[in-house]
Design an enzyme around this catalytic site. Structure first.
Site, PDB file in Angstrom:
ATOM      1  N   GLU A   1      56.932  34.246  31.183  1.00  0.00           N
ATOM      2  CA  GLU A   1      56.590  34.285  32.618  1.00  0.00           C
ATOM      3  C   GLU A   1      56.937  32.952  33.278  1.00  0.00           C
ATOM      4  O   GLU A   1      56.077  32.277  33.851  1.00  0.00           O
ATOM      5  CB  GLU A   1      55.091  34.593  32.807  1.00  0.00           C
TER       6      GLU A   1
ATOM      7  N   GLU B   1      45.944  37.066  27.176  1.00  0.00           N
ATOM      8  CA  GLU B   1      44.962  36.070  27.632  1.00  0.00           C
ATOM      9  C   GLU B   1      43.541  36.275  27.085  1.00  0.00           C
ATOM     10  O   GLU B   1      42.572  36.233  27.838  1.00  0.00           O
ATOM     11  CB  GLU B   1      44.949  36.034  29.164  1.00  0.00           C
TER      12      GLU B   1
HETATM   13  O1  G3I Z   1      48.237  46.631  45.167  1.00  0.00           O
HETATM   14  C1  G3I Z   1      47.191  46.028  45.961  1.00  0.00           C
HETATM   15  C2  G3I Z   1      47.288  46.496  47.367  1.00  0.00           C
HETATM   16  O2  G3I Z   1      47.038  47.872  47.433  1.00  0.00           O
HETATM   17  C3  G3I Z   1      46.262  45.707  48.221  1.00  0.00           C
HETATM   18  O3  G3I Z   1      46.391  46.047  49.560  1.00  0.00           O
HETATM   19  C4  G3I Z   1      46.487  44.208  48.065  1.00  0.00           C
HETATM   20  C5  G3I Z   1      45.444  43.388  48.833  1.00  0.00           C
HETATM   21  O4  G3I Z   1      45.246  42.120  48.269  1.00  0.00           O
HETATM   22  O5  G3I Z   1      46.402  43.882  46.704  1.00  0.00           O
HETATM   23  C6  G3I Z   1      47.358  44.528  45.904  1.00  0.00           C
HETATM   24  O6  G3I Z   1      47.163  44.145  44.587  1.00  0.00           O
HETATM   25  C7  G3I Z   1      47.581  42.842  44.242  1.00  0.00           C
HETATM   26  C8  G3I Z   1      48.594  42.980  43.095  1.00  0.00           C
HETATM   27  O7  G3I Z   1      48.928  41.694  42.607  1.00  0.00           O
HETATM   28  C9  G3I Z   1      49.877  43.683  43.517  1.00  0.00           C
HETATM   29  O8  G3I Z   1      50.540  42.946  44.504  1.00  0.00           O
HETATM   30  C10 G3I Z   1      46.374  42.059  43.775  1.00  0.00           C
HETATM   31  O9  G3I Z   1      45.512  41.815  44.879  1.00  0.00           O
HETATM   32  C11 G3I Z   1      46.800  40.737  43.165  1.00  0.00           C
HETATM   33  O10 G3I Z   1      45.663  40.106  42.594  1.00  0.00           O
HETATM   34  C12 G3I Z   1      47.813  40.998  42.082  1.00  0.00           C
HETATM   35  O11 G3I Z   1      48.240  39.763  41.563  1.00  0.00           O
HETATM   36  C13 G3I Z   1      48.908  39.825  40.325  1.00  0.00           C
HETATM   37  C14 G3I Z   1      48.150  39.023  39.292  1.00  0.00           C
HETATM   38  O12 G3I Z   1      48.872  39.027  38.072  1.00  0.00           O
HETATM   39  C15 G3I Z   1      46.758  39.590  39.031  1.00  0.00           C
HETATM   40  O13 G3I Z   1      46.061  38.715  38.252  1.00  0.00           O
HETATM   41  C16 G3I Z   1      50.298  39.229  40.519  1.00  0.00           C
HETATM   42  O14 G3I Z   1      51.066  40.047  41.392  1.00  0.00           O
HETATM   43  C17 G3I Z   1      51.013  39.091  39.165  1.00  0.00           C
HETATM   44  O15 G3I Z   1      52.173  38.349  39.329  1.00  0.00           O
HETATM   45  C18 G3I Z   1      50.096  38.363  38.184  1.00  0.00           C
HETATM   46  O16 G3I Z   1      50.753  38.329  36.945  1.00  0.00           O
HETATM   47  C19 G3I Z   1      50.056  37.646  35.886  1.00  0.00           C
HETATM   48  C20 G3I Z   1      50.489  38.284  34.585  1.00  0.00           C
HETATM   49  O17 G3I Z   1      50.265  39.660  34.627  1.00  0.00           O
HETATM   50  C21 G3I Z   1      49.752  37.659  33.405  1.00  0.00           C
HETATM   51  N1  G3I Z   1      49.930  36.228  33.396  1.00  0.00           N
HETATM   52  C22 G3I Z   1      49.608  35.540  34.626  1.00  0.00           C
HETATM   53  C23 G3I Z   1      50.397  36.142  35.784  1.00  0.00           C
HETATM   54  C24 G3I Z   1      50.126  35.399  37.053  1.00  0.00           C
HETATM   55  O18 G3I Z   1      48.784  35.494  37.419  1.00  0.00           O
END
Ligand code: G3I
Length: 369
Positions: free
Chosen positions: A273, A166
């Site tokens: 994805e 990205e």
């Molecule tokens: O691990 C922490 C946890 O400790 C905490 O308590 C919790 C509170 O919000 O957050 C947890 O982290 C989260 C993480 O996912 C794991 O679940 C983050 O807040 C959350 O922002 C994060 O989201 C991920 C996102 O990327 C971040 O931008 C999604 O799971 C994941 O599916 C998503 O994947 C991305 C690809 O990598 C790139 N392309 C887009 C795709 C979707 O956004």
């Protein structure tokens, strides 16, 4: 004269027997379906993969679905820079190692995700001990050491890496995303990341990965970027079209144009994805409104069946150009779309429902000539 009621009776028995046989057929078909998984129906087309988190691999319905339907896994979060490299001098290998071990045990392939991204970066990455931005040289050094450590550890285990994720801007009039990477290093970090990855794992296929590739303006920028990298001898092997789409987009011709534009470059093309939100696509976070009900309506279901049907028909048509298709998450029980763009709004973007059962869209996707 034969007795008319006997003749009628004879035909009635025939009709009933026939009816019984017809009723048995769908049950038999279903039994046959249940032995095969998505990966088996698509074995002559392309490998089908899925994004996973470590907890899904513990014995249970998600682990069963992974083994039955997919030939490849992508770690959804645990190989990203922040999660795997939280401090400058320490790595958190255990969650990623768990996925790699499961892949080995069950003979699944693995894609790595992602070596260089602006999101989910560790706090230490861009700053020195005083909290000031590091220099370009220092940041490139850090990038090199990160990529070398991570890609070397999983060398020979992962068949592909999303190296840069990205880097292109969503703004119409802006080429590169103005990320911290870009602000400190300019565009150079992109080429360097591919070089470091090639040096660390010479056999892994190296991808540039992005979203909104169906948007012609953004697609052209991504095309120009990867074309330039290729022409300049940067070791890039492919382009990842993420595929975070919806029941309303893309349309068939846009999808075909998107695939064709990148295969014309002689690069590998993967859908990395895939998920089809049941809501119109929005790209920024917003609060939940009264109108945001969590119901999966009949109309949405029907539209999703049709959209999955079209998309996989096109994928099959382009089987020689598509190197892999990977879903982002396993079933509707959990999707990142439950939290984005509207926190706590349930979405239903995948082929398996909240009880991990195949949806009507699944049957549509596997039923083809
Ligand atoms: O691990 C922490 C946890 O400790 C905490 O308590 C919790 C509170 O919000 O957050 C947890 O982290 C989260 C993480 O996912 C794991 O679940 C983050 O807040 C959350 O922002 C994060 O989201 C991920 C996102 O990327 C971040 O931008 C999604 O799971 C994941 O599916 C998503 O994947 C991305 C690809 O990598 C790139 N392309 C887009 C795709 C979707 O956004």
């Amino acid at each position: 004269m034969p007795n008319i009621s006997k003749i009628l009776g004879f035909f009635l028995v025939l009709i009933l027997l026939n009816g019984c046989q017809n009723r048995r057929q769908p049950v038999e078909q279903k039994a046959e379906m249940s032995e095969k998984g998505l990966k088996d129906y698509y074995q002559d087309y392309f490998p089908v993969g899925v994004a996973v988190y470590p907890q899904a691999l513990d014995k249970g319905p998600e682990a069963t679905l992974i083994q039955k339907h997919f030939v490849s896994m992508t770690p959804e979060n645990v190989m990203k820079m922040g999660p795997i490299h939280p401090q400058k001098d320490s790595f958190n290998w255990a969650p990623a190692d768990k996925i790699v071990a499961f892949a080995k045990e069950h003979q699944l392939k693995m894609r790595g995700h992602a070596l260089c991204w602006h999101n989910q970066t560790p706090d230490w990455l861009f700053v020195d001990d005083e909290g000031n931005d590091v220099s370009k040289e220092e940041l490139l050094d850090r990038l090199k050491s990160h990529i070398t450590e991570v890609a070397s550890r999983y060398k020979g285990t992962l068949y592909a890496w999303d190296v840069v994720n990205e880097a292109i801007s969503d703004q119409k009039d802006e080429f590169y995303r103005k990320s911290k990477w870009y602000q400190i290093c300019g565009e150079e970090f992109i080429a360097r990341a591919f070089e470091y990855a090639r040096a660390a794992d010479p056999n892994a296929e190296l991808f540039y990965n992005d979203y909104e590739v169906i948007n012609p303006v953004k697609r052209q920028k991504i095309y120009d970027l990867v074309k330039g990298l290729k022409e300049n001898g940067v070791p890039i092997d492919g382009v990842g079209i993420q595929g975070h789409w919806s029941i309303y987009e893309p349309d068939e011709s846009t999808l075909k144009e998107t695939i064709e534009q990148f295969t014309s470059l002689g690069l590998k093309v993967q859908i990395t994805e895939l998920d089809l939100s049941v809501y119109p696509k929005e790209h920024s976070l917003r609060e939940k409104r009264d109108a945001d009900t969590d119901e999966f309506t009949l109309e949405q279901k029907q539209k999703q069946v049709e959209q999955y049907d079209m998309i996989f028909r096109v994928f099959r048509e382009y089987k020689d150009d598509l190197n892999a298709v990977t879903f982002w998450n396993i079933s509707d029980k959990y999707s990142w779309l439950d939290h984005f763009p509207v926190p706590d709004r349930k979405d239903y973007p995948l082929l398996f429902d909240e009880d991990h059962e195949p949806k009507e869209a699944y049957y549509k996707v596997i039923n083809f000539e």
